[in-house]
Design a protein around this motif. Structure first.
Motif, PDB file in Angstrom:
ATOM      1  N   ARG A  11     -26.716 -18.735  -7.069  1.00 31.38           N
ATOM      2  CA  ARG A  11     -27.415 -20.023  -7.108  1.00 31.38           C
ATOM      3  C   ARG A  11     -28.198 -20.316  -5.548  1.00 31.38           C
ATOM      4  NH1 ARG A  11     -29.588 -24.092  -6.646  1.00 31.38           N
ATOM      5  NH2 ARG A  11     -29.156 -26.106  -7.005  1.00 31.38           N
ATOM      6  N   ILE A  12     -27.520 -19.841  -4.653  1.00 28.18           N
ATOM      7  CA  ILE A  12     -28.037 -20.052  -3.391  1.00 28.18           C
ATOM      8  C   ILE A  12     -29.228 -19.315  -3.130  1.00 28.18           C
ATOM      9  CG2 ILE A  12     -27.935 -19.894  -0.783  1.00 28.18           C
ATOM     10  CD1 ILE A  12     -24.880 -20.699  -1.099  1.00 28.18           C
ATOM     11  N   ARG A  13     -29.421 -17.952  -3.471  1.00 28.92           N
ATOM     12  CA  ARG A  13     -30.393 -17.117  -3.627  1.00 28.92           C
ATOM     13  C   ARG A  13     -31.681 -17.505  -4.384  1.00 28.92           C
ATOM     14  NH1 ARG A  13     -30.432 -15.023   0.690  1.00 28.92           N
ATOM     15  NH2 ARG A  13     -29.125 -13.590   1.650  1.00 28.92           N
ATOM     16  N   LYS A  14     -31.351 -18.110  -5.370  1.00 27.26           N
ATOM     17  CA  LYS A  14     -32.314 -18.762  -6.268  1.00 27.26           C
ATOM     18  C   LYS A  14     -32.996 -19.859  -5.447  1.00 27.26           C
ATOM     19  CE  LYS A  14     -33.286 -20.613 -10.804  1.00 27.26           C
ATOM     20  NZ  LYS A  14     -32.725 -21.077 -12.065  1.00 27.26           N
ATOM     21  N   ALA A  15     -32.215 -20.771  -4.950  1.00 28.75           N
ATOM     22  CA  ALA A  15     -32.823 -22.040  -4.069  1.00 28.75           C
ATOM     23  C   ALA A  15     -33.365 -21.618  -2.729  1.00 28.75           C
ATOM     24  CB  ALA A  15     -31.935 -23.045  -4.109  1.00 28.75           C
ATOM     25  N   PHE A  23     -24.456 -17.073   5.893  1.00 31.02           N
ATOM     26  CA  PHE A  23     -24.327 -18.301   5.795  1.00 31.02           C
ATOM     27  C   PHE A  23     -24.198 -18.730   4.307  1.00 31.02           C
ATOM     28  CE2 PHE A  23     -27.375 -19.512   9.385  1.00 31.02           C
ATOM     29  CZ  PHE A  23     -26.547 -19.055  10.451  1.00 31.02           C
ATOM     30  N   ILE A  24     -24.039 -17.846   3.377  1.00 31.34           N
ATOM     31  CA  ILE A  24     -23.662 -18.082   2.042  1.00 31.34           C
ATOM     32  C   ILE A  24     -22.104 -17.584   1.613  1.00 31.34           C
ATOM     33  CG2 ILE A  24     -24.371 -17.134  -0.297  1.00 31.34           C
ATOM     34  CD1 ILE A  24     -27.139 -16.352   0.833  1.00 31.34           C
ATOM     35  N   LEU A  25     -21.708 -16.345   2.140  1.00 29.65           N
ATOM     36  CA  LEU A  25     -20.572 -15.968   1.756  1.00 29.65           C
ATOM     37  C   LEU A  25     -19.697 -15.756   3.166  1.00 29.65           C
ATOM     38  CD1 LEU A  25     -20.994 -13.712  -1.271  1.00 29.65           C
ATOM     39  CD2 LEU A  25     -20.068 -16.336  -1.433  1.00 29.65           C
ATOM     40  N   ASP A  26     -18.370 -16.214   3.133  1.00 26.29           N
ATOM     41  CA  ASP A  26     -17.577 -15.742   4.258  1.00 26.29           C
ATOM     42  C   ASP A  26     -17.321 -14.177   3.931  1.00 26.29           C
ATOM     43  OD1 ASP A  26     -15.916 -15.974   6.299  1.00 26.29           O
ATOM     44  OD2 ASP A  26     -14.325 -17.176   5.531  1.00 26.29           O
ATOM     45  N   ALA A  27     -16.916 -13.424   5.168  1.00 27.48           N
ATOM     46  CA  ALA A  27     -16.924 -12.144   5.335  1.00 27.48           C
ATOM     47  C   ALA A  27     -15.974 -11.381   4.074  1.00 27.48           C
ATOM     48  CB  ALA A  27     -16.315 -11.704   6.758  1.00 27.48           C
ATOM     49  N   PRO A  28     -14.726 -12.201   3.919  1.00 22.54           N
ATOM     50  CA  PRO A  28     -13.870 -11.433   2.812  1.00 22.54           C
ATOM     51  C   PRO A  28     -14.600 -11.363   1.470  1.00 22.54           C
ATOM     52  CG  PRO A  28     -12.685 -13.104   4.197  1.00 22.54           C
ATOM     53  CD  PRO A  28     -14.124 -13.330   4.512  1.00 22.54           C
ATOM     54  N   PHE A  29     -15.607 -11.991   1.220  1.00 22.88           N
ATOM     55  CA  PHE A  29     -16.414 -12.167  -0.039  1.00 22.88           C
ATOM     56  C   PHE A  29     -17.498 -11.311  -0.366  1.00 22.88           C
ATOM     57  CE2 PHE A  29     -14.819 -16.641   0.058  1.00 22.88           C
ATOM     58  CZ  PHE A  29     -13.401 -16.396  -0.797  1.00 22.88           C
ATOM     59  N   ARG A  30     -17.941 -10.589   0.806  1.00 24.71           N
ATOM     60  CA  ARG A  30     -19.213  -9.705   0.786  1.00 24.71           C
ATOM     61  C   ARG A  30     -19.186  -8.400   1.472  1.00 24.71           C
ATOM     62  NH1 ARG A  30     -21.515 -10.533   5.841  1.00 24.71           N
ATOM     63  NH2 ARG A  30     -20.745 -12.570   6.911  1.00 24.71           N
ATOM     64  N   ASP A  31     -19.821  -7.513   1.250  1.00 23.76           N
ATOM     65  CA  ASP A  31     -20.046  -6.263   2.006  1.00 23.76           C
ATOM     66  C   ASP A  31     -21.097  -6.769   3.180  1.00 23.76           C
ATOM     67  OD1 ASP A  31     -21.621  -3.950   2.758  1.00 23.76           O
ATOM     68  OD2 ASP A  31     -20.318  -2.948   1.243  1.00 23.76           O
ATOM     69  N   SER A  32     -20.306  -6.358   4.639  1.00 21.26           N
ATOM     70  CA  SER A  32     -21.170  -6.876   5.936  1.00 21.26           C
ATOM     71  C   SER A  32     -22.573  -6.111   5.915  1.00 21.26           C
ATOM     72  CB  SER A  32     -20.355  -6.504   6.814  1.00 21.26           C
ATOM     73  OG  SER A  32     -19.992  -4.970   6.925  1.00 21.26           O
TER      74      SER A  32
END
Length: 656
Positions: A11-15, A23-32
């Motif tokens: 949703r953020i990437r689309k907008a 700035f979209i996801l905290d570190a535990p939710f994404r591949d750094s």
């Protein structure tokens, strides 16, 4: 969690396609490295909400007499330097400030006067902890009723400064990008907002819930390896003709293929081991063996060794493939499989030991008419007449519906992924970062997932399909077929999206047509809220203590008592003592009007004074909701302004 986080990122990437990953996801939710969603089981620890720790915050204090402020870095810092008894020559009267700075990045700071600046020499952000005159002491002038008029006043030189503070993390990243030749940022992207620490915008927990099932197929059928089994299951549930090869035909094809000749024996071995594991009570091992068999079978279909079974409905077959990109919360394929398990486990099987009871055939604990044939006949006639007016085919009391609720993170400023900042005539969209809860004080990088498991009373409602069909046709809904509405729902469904963007208020300028999926969901959701209000009024259960689950393709919904305290049987008692009142209140014309007057009717018929409920209890964020669905009136605002008024589901003309 993975589905939720992926939808958040998409949703953020689309907008905002250029928003930094951090700035979209905290570190535990994404591949750094890649920024892609990556949720590792070992990164999280499930725990109960009773394990939450608490510390005093914010550590900013204001003297109630002169307005002087004191700020501490930590509890230890305050213990070393306690608040003085005297302040500017008088007895101090310290109070904790309950206003803080928050930012959509998820950061939070006390309401101190010390701002941050970017140091180009070091590339770092540093906090300036004094006035230009050298003083470090400030008074907070907060007599004005709005934050924009509050001011800090330097006790040394009397200089005033507004409540402005940059988010240091955001400032560092955006300033570095700008200095490296990137885009020029605007300060409204960086500056934090002053809000009350008690306000919703300071903390939006992200949570969801699901009904617990014993049947592992509820989860297994949703994986790609079980596509063929899922198609067969949907065909069985919605009576869709389906032709599939027999086991003998599959065996002949596999054994005749040079590359797969020996795999049939492996397939049978997996199934036999699964059966033995079931007999021994090793359900996890049995599930693993069946999974291996399903994966092997899927390779035969995917590789063209054996032709898949053919489903008469091409639309449903396409939906099974397309659903991989749908939001799980509204995915009708997933929900219809869950509904099938709900009926089997929590209604049909539960009825065998009085764990559930159809209200038209009450047991002795639900009504004393059970031992009197004449009274039972009168009871069934009266209740049946009310259910018919409500358009209900079945109403079942479930005495212990197992619900699991969990919360895995939070946001600030906004509960949705994109926040639109309005400032001095500008409107800028900001990415709202999904944050994980702080790490637990245990070895390893463990972030908590707060889990509660409930087993409380619930009511299951299933609508009369013929009544729904007449209602859809009366309201000029397009593409109403002459076969089952459940099949049609699956065929016509298009992803609602995680945040129902297409159904948000549009001031009557919408253009969404009257589709069958949207209108069926609108009907079920509106009726669910109406029954929640009626239940709260007649049972003693608090309105904020009632949850809902909707199964749109099956024209069904469940409302249930939420809460971890012992279930006192309020819903059972309500039915014993006030069943007629409960059903009549849902139909009462007075209760189908809005207590706020005509404004709600003009805007489509849903507000806190009528059928809106608390956000944390609503499955769809109080969207796809309108009283006009039930009583008639102006259509929802996501329709064109030229759309005709609605004919209500309770309209007497639809009764037969």
């Amino acid at each position: 969690m993975r589905d939720f986080v992926q939808n958040w990122r998409d949703r953020i990437r689309k907008a905002l396609p250029d928003a930094p990953d951090e700035f979209i996801l905290d570190a535990p939710f994404r591949d750094s490295r890649t920024g892609q969603v990556n949720i590792e089981r070992q990164t999280f620890q499930m725990t109960g909400p009773d394990r939450v720790g608490y510390v005093p915050y914010p550590l900013l204090y204001r003297c109630g007499i002169c307005g002087s402020t004191r700020e501490y870095e930590s509890i230890e810092d305050q213990a070393r330097r306690p608040l003085p008894r005297k302040c500017n020559g008088h007895d101090a009267r310290w109070t904790q400030s309950d206003v803080v700075y928050v930012h959509w990045s998820g950061n939070l700071k006390p309401l101190s006067p010390f701002n941050y600046n970017f140091d180009a020499a070091t590339g770092e952000v540093r906090q300036i902890r004094m006035c230009t005159c050298g003083s470090q002491n400030f008074r907070l002038r907060n007599d004005a009723p709005v934050f924009s008029e509050w001011r800090y006043v330097c006790e040394g030189c009397g200089e005033t400064r507004a409540l402005k503070k940059a988010d240091p993390e955001v400032l560092a990243r955006l300033q570095a990008d700008q200095n490296a030749g990137g885009r020029t940022f605007q300060w409204i992207e960086v500056n934090m907002l002053p809000v009350s620490y008690r306000a919703n915008s300071a903390f939006y927990p992200q949570r969801t819930s699901f009904i617990e099932f014993q049947d592992s197929a509820v989860v297994e059928l949703m994986t790609r390896e079980h596509t063929s089994e899922l198609v067969r299951k949907l065909a069985d549930i919605h009576a869709i003709p389906f032709s599939e090869p027999s086991d003998d035909e599959i065996r002949e094809k596999v054994q005749a293929h040079d590359s797969h000749r020996g795999e049939w024996e492996d397939y049978e071995t997996f199934l036999s081991m699964a059966a033995r594991s079931d007999q021994d009570g090793r359900s996890d091992r049995a599930r693993s063996h069946r999974q291996n068999a399903a994966e092997l079978r899927e390779t035969w279909f995917a590789g063209g060794v054996v032709e898949r079974g053919k489903l008469e409905s091409q639309g449903v077959a396409q939906a099974v493939i397309a659903r991989q990109d749908w939001t799980q919360r509204f995915d009708p394929v997933r929900l219809t499989v869950q509904h099938d398990a709900l009926v089997r486990e929590h209604i049909q099987d539960a009825m065998l030991h009085h764990g559930a009871v159809d209200v038209m055939n009450p047991d002795v604990t639900l009504s004393d008419v059970i031992n009197d044939p004449g009274a039972l006949a009168k009871y069934q006639a009266a209740k049946g007449n009310l259910l018919s007016h409500l358009g209900l085919e079945q109403l079942v009391l479930i005495r212990g519906l197992p619900i699991c609720e969990f919360s895995f993170g939070y946001t600030r400023v906004s509960s949705s992924p994109v926040y639109k900042r309005e400032h001095q005539g500008m409107s800028v969209e900001m990415p709202v970062r999904l944050k994980a809860f702080d790490r637990l004080p245990i070895p390893g990088p463990k972030h908590p997932i707060y889990v509660t498991q409930q087993r409380n009373e619930a009511l299951y409602f299933r609508l009369d399909e013929m009544r729904v069909r007449r209602w859809l046709m009366a309201n000029q809904v397009i593409d109403v077929p002459d076969y089952g509405l459940g099949r049609a729902y699956l065929e016509q469904y298009a992803d609602f999206g995680p945040f129902l963007e297409m159904f948000k208020d549009r001031e009557g300028s919408g253009s969404y047509p009257r589709t069958l999926p949207a209108y069926i969901y609108l009907l079920l959701h509106s009726l669910s809220h109406q029954m929640m209000h009626s239940l709260a009024d007649t049972s003693g259960v608090d309105r904020d203590g009632i949850g809902e689950h909707i199964f749109p393709a099956d024209l069904s919904f469940v409302i249930y008592r939420k809460g971890m305290t012992p279930d006192l049987g309020n819903i059972s008692a309500m039915w014993r003592n006030h069943a007629d009142e409960f059903l009549r209140r849902a139909l009462d014309p007075r209760l189908l009007r809005c207590g706020s007057g005509s404004l709600c009717d003009i805007r489509g018929g849903a507000c806190p004074a009528c059928i809106v409920v608390s956000e944390i209890n609503c499955i769809a964020s109080n969207l796809l909701l309108s009283r006009a669905t039930l009583k008639g009136g102006r259509g929802p605002e996501w329709e064109p302004s030229s759309a005709p008024d609605l004919i209500g589901f309770f309209d007497s003309s639809l009764g037969s």
